[in-house]
Motif scaffolding. Structure first.
Motif, short mmCIF file in Angstrom:
data_model
loop_
_atom_site.label_atom_id
_atom_site.label_comp_id
_atom_site.label_asym_id
_atom_site.label_seq_id
_atom_site.Cartn_x
_atom_site.Cartn_y
_atom_site.Cartn_z
N ALA A 1 90.45 92.56 23.03
CA ALA A 1 91.72 92.26 23.68
C ALA A 1 91.53 91.23 24.79
O ALA A 1 92.36 90.32 24.97
N ALA A 2 90.43 91.36 25.54
CA ALA A 2 90.14 90.39 26.60
C ALA A 2 89.86 89.01 26.02
O ALA A 2 90.29 87.98 26.57
N VAL A 3 89.15 88.96 24.90
CA VAL A 3 88.91 87.69 24.22
C VAL A 3 90.25 87.06 23.81
O VAL A 3 90.45 85.85 23.94
N MET A 4 91.15 87.89 23.31
CA MET A 4 92.47 87.41 22.95
C MET A 4 93.19 86.80 24.15
O MET A 4 93.87 85.77 24.05
N GLY A 5 93.01 87.43 25.31
CA GLY A 5 93.60 86.89 26.53
C GLY A 5 93.04 85.53 26.90
O GLY A 5 93.77 84.64 27.34
N VAL A 6 91.73 85.36 26.71
CA VAL A 6 91.10 84.06 27.01
C VAL A 6 91.65 82.98 26.07
O VAL A 6 91.96 81.86 26.50
N ILE A 7 91.76 83.31 24.78
CA ILE A 7 92.32 82.37 23.82
C ILE A 7 93.73 81.96 24.23
O ILE A 7 94.12 80.78 24.15
N SER A 8 94.51 82.94 24.68
CA SER A 8 95.88 82.65 25.14
C SER A 8 95.86 81.62 26.26
O SER A 8 96.62 80.64 26.24
N ALA A 9 95.02 81.85 27.25
CA ALA A 9 94.97 80.96 28.40
C ALA A 9 94.50 79.56 28.02
O ALA A 9 95.08 78.55 28.46
N VAL A 10 93.47 79.47 27.19
CA VAL A 10 92.92 78.17 26.81
C VAL A 10 93.96 77.32 26.10
O VAL A 10 94.17 76.14 26.41
N PHE A 11 94.66 77.91 25.15
CA PHE A 11 95.62 77.13 24.36
C PHE A 11 96.92 76.88 25.12
O PHE A 11 97.61 75.89 24.86
N ALA A 12 97.26 77.74 26.06
CA ALA A 12 98.42 77.45 26.91
C ALA A 12 98.14 76.26 27.81
O ALA A 12 99.01 75.41 28.03
N VAL A 13 96.91 76.18 28.35
CA VAL A 13 96.53 75.02 29.16
C VAL A 13 96.51 73.76 28.31
O VAL A 13 96.96 72.69 28.73
N LEU A 14 96.02 73.88 27.08
CA LEU A 14 96.01 72.73 26.18
C LEU A 14 97.43 72.24 25.92
O LEU A 14 97.68 71.03 25.87
N ALA A 15 98.37 73.18 25.78
CA ALA A 15 99.77 72.80 25.57
C ALA A 15 100.30 72.00 26.74
O ALA A 15 101.10 71.07 26.56
N LEU A 16 99.86 72.33 27.95
CA LEU A 16 100.29 71.61 29.15
C LEU A 16 99.96 70.13 29.05
O LEU A 16 100.74 69.27 29.49
N PHE A 17 98.83 69.81 28.42
CA PHE A 17 98.39 68.42 28.35
C PHE A 17 98.99 67.66 27.17
O PHE A 17 99.01 66.43 27.18
N VAL A 18 99.47 68.38 26.15
CA VAL A 18 99.94 67.67 24.96
C VAL A 18 101.45 67.67 24.80
O VAL A 18 101.98 66.85 24.04
N VAL A 19 102.16 68.57 25.50
CA VAL A 19 103.59 68.72 25.23
C VAL A 19 104.37 67.46 25.60
O VAL A 19 105.36 67.11 24.95
#
Length: 530
Positions: free
Chosen positions: A304-322
């Motif tokens: 579940a914690a790994v899932m949380g890290v994945i969430s954060a990484v791809f949300a930050v990535l979205a910040l740069f590409v949106v």
């Protein structure tokens, strides 16, 4: 961003902390689901009600949010929301019964409107060229809160297994871990409440209410002097004098007029399809889902914690590409990616086989009459629901539910790596695309005169969809099995992908006023270079 816009960054960052508090409030309970079920002897229906009660609360709150944010202003409404978060966290941590826990979480759900009001406020104070990035801060903070909740829960579980004297001195016992999990929200909620006193009121709202002098003063706190006149003219241009102070029902009626019908279709489609993916069911029941794969308690919390890290990484990535790729391609790609990931999970669960072994039975507590399970030893089962049903018949529903995780861990044979990969891929796709972009689009496509009603309406639709999914998830999992549940999450997002392919335009780098004009048919959406 230029230094001259630093105040807009600071105010946006403060308001976006509401996303972090939402993430904590929503997901901290995931670590205590099994403990809460056992302490209060809850059925699947009862557990679904307790876990989903914030979703019910937000539905009631959204009925009045439009009035509050239009009548009292964005700032005062946000302060009220933050105060409710604090009260809910305290009550949840000390709740002596299941109905008080549900009531406390219902109260917290009244504050979940921070998820829509935060982006609304940020969208109104941000310069158009930076609006996408700043609005995405709310989603970034949401996933930080989600991720942080999993790590907090993992830390509490790990600490409870220690023999350190200070652990016992704070009352951290195995049977009350869920109270410490829910109580960990209190400090950050108090911090956000205090910081909100520092932000100015939205200049757009003040201008909308006819308080021009206050609007100009607020804008000077946000915009650099070199951009003040341009920003002020932009706000005035976008405000239709005939629409000021429209009653709520008139604002709702205006949403049905031809100029806004396309915006309404987009808002309705993405609001339903986003939550119909089952995203919150996965977040809120994450350890339970991973235990379905045969992971023990500690391993389930780590996953579940790994899932949380994945969430954060791809949300930050979205910040740069949106703002670089645009809203339309990110949304369409995201839904396609989500559908493929959920399909992978459904296929993996469909391959599961269950066979009770003597080793698995040996792990059960000594007080249980394990001879009742003898007829099931070595017998194959082709689905999780068939296996669970057989356990319930053998030892009773209560005992079967209590020891379900231990028995699944030792009995299941399925492609766990494939399913975990599908879940993590799904989380990545959601946070990269429709998670943040929905709130950006809702903050862009509606005019100021109706935004205070429009965004809560579509947040209500999102909340209703989310509530139904959360409430039914435990029952559906027991009744239909994991393969059918994950397969069902594909249908509505697929329909949403088709609808949005035909009606979603690109809104990247357009001012709110240009977007309004385009939907009203006054101009065509122009091609804008990044």
């Amino acid at each position: 961003m230029a230094p001259s816009n630093s105040r807009a960054i600071v105010y946006s960052a403060i308001v976006a902390l509401g996303g972090l508090i939402f993430g904590l409030d929503a997901v901290l309970i995931s670590g205590g689901v099994d403990l809460i079920r056992e302490e209060f002897s809850l059925s699947d229906w009862g557990l679904g009600f307790v876990v989903s009660s914030p979703g019910l609360g937000v539905l009631f709150a959204l009925l009045a949010t439009g009035w509050f944010c239009n009548a009292l202003g964005r700032k005062k409404t946000l302060l009220g929301i933050a105060f409710i978060y604090v009260l809910s966290a305290i009550w949840s941590a000390v709740a002596p019964s299941w109905w008080q826990l549900a009531a406390a979480r219902f109260l917290g759900g009244l504050a979940f409107t921070s998820l829509s009001l935060g982006p609304m406020y940020i969208g109104e104070i941000a310069p158009s060229r930076w609006r996408g990035k700043l609005v995405t801060l709310s989603q970034i903070n949401t996933v930080i809160g989600l991720s942080g909740a999993y790590f907090i829960n993992l830390g509490i579980v790990a600490a409870s297994q220690s023999d350190a004297p200070w652990i016992r001195s704070i009352g951290l016992e195995p049977d009350n871990l869920w109270r410490h999990m829910l109580g960990s929200e209190i400090p950050p909620a108090l911090l956000w409440f205090g910081l909100l006193f520092l932000i100015p009121e939205s200049p757009r709202w003040l201008m909308f209410r006819g308080r021009d002098a206050e609007a100009e003063a607020a804008l000077r706190r946000i915009a650099p002097e070199s951009e003040f006149d341009e920003r002020l003219a932009e706000i005035k241009q976008g405000l239709d004098a005939e629409s000021k102070n429209l009653p709520v029902l008139d604002q709702v009626y205006k949403l049905l007029k031809p100029g806004l019908r396309t915006a309404v279709i987009i808002g309705l489609t993405i609001a339903i399809a986003q939550q119909a993916t089952g995203i919150n069911a996965i977040y809120f029941y994450a350890p339970t889902v991973f235990k379905q794969l045969g992971f023990d308690t500690n391993a389930a919390f780590v996953q579940a914690a790994v899932m949380g890290v994945i969430s954060a990484v791809f949300a930050v990535l979205a910040l740069f590409v949106v703002d670089r790729l645009g809203r339309r391609p990110v949304v369409l790609l995201g839904f396609f990616w989500i559908i493929a990931s959920l399909g992978l999970c459904a296929y993996g669960f469909s391959q599961a086989k269950y066979r009770l072994t003597e080793t698995g039975v040996a792990t059960l507590p000594a007080g249980l009459d394990v001879t009742l399970l003898s007829p099931l030893l070595g017998k194959p089962f082709d689905s999780d629901m068939a296996f669970k049903s057989a356990l319930a018949e053998a030892i009773g529903e209560t005992e079967a539910r209590r020891h379900e995780n231990l028995l699944l861990e030792s009995s299941v044979d399925l492609p766990a790596g494939l399913i975990v990969g599908g879940i993590l891929s799904f989380i990545a796709a959601f946070q990269f695309s429709v998670g943040p972009v929905m709130w950006i689009l809702l903050s862009e496509i509606f005019p100021t005169s109706v935004r205070g009603v429009a965004i809560p309406i579509f947040h209500f639709v999102t909340g209703m969809t989310s509530y139904v999914v959360q409430f039914l998830f435990p029952v559906a999992l027991s009744t239909f099995g994991a393969a059918a549940v994950f397969g069902s999450f594909i249908a509505i997002p697929l329909l949403g992908l088709i609808v949005l392919h035909f009606c979603l335009p690109e809104t990247k780098n357009l001012s709110i006023e240009e977007i309004q004009a385009a939907f009203a048919g006054k101009s065509a959406i122009r091609s804008v270079q990044a």
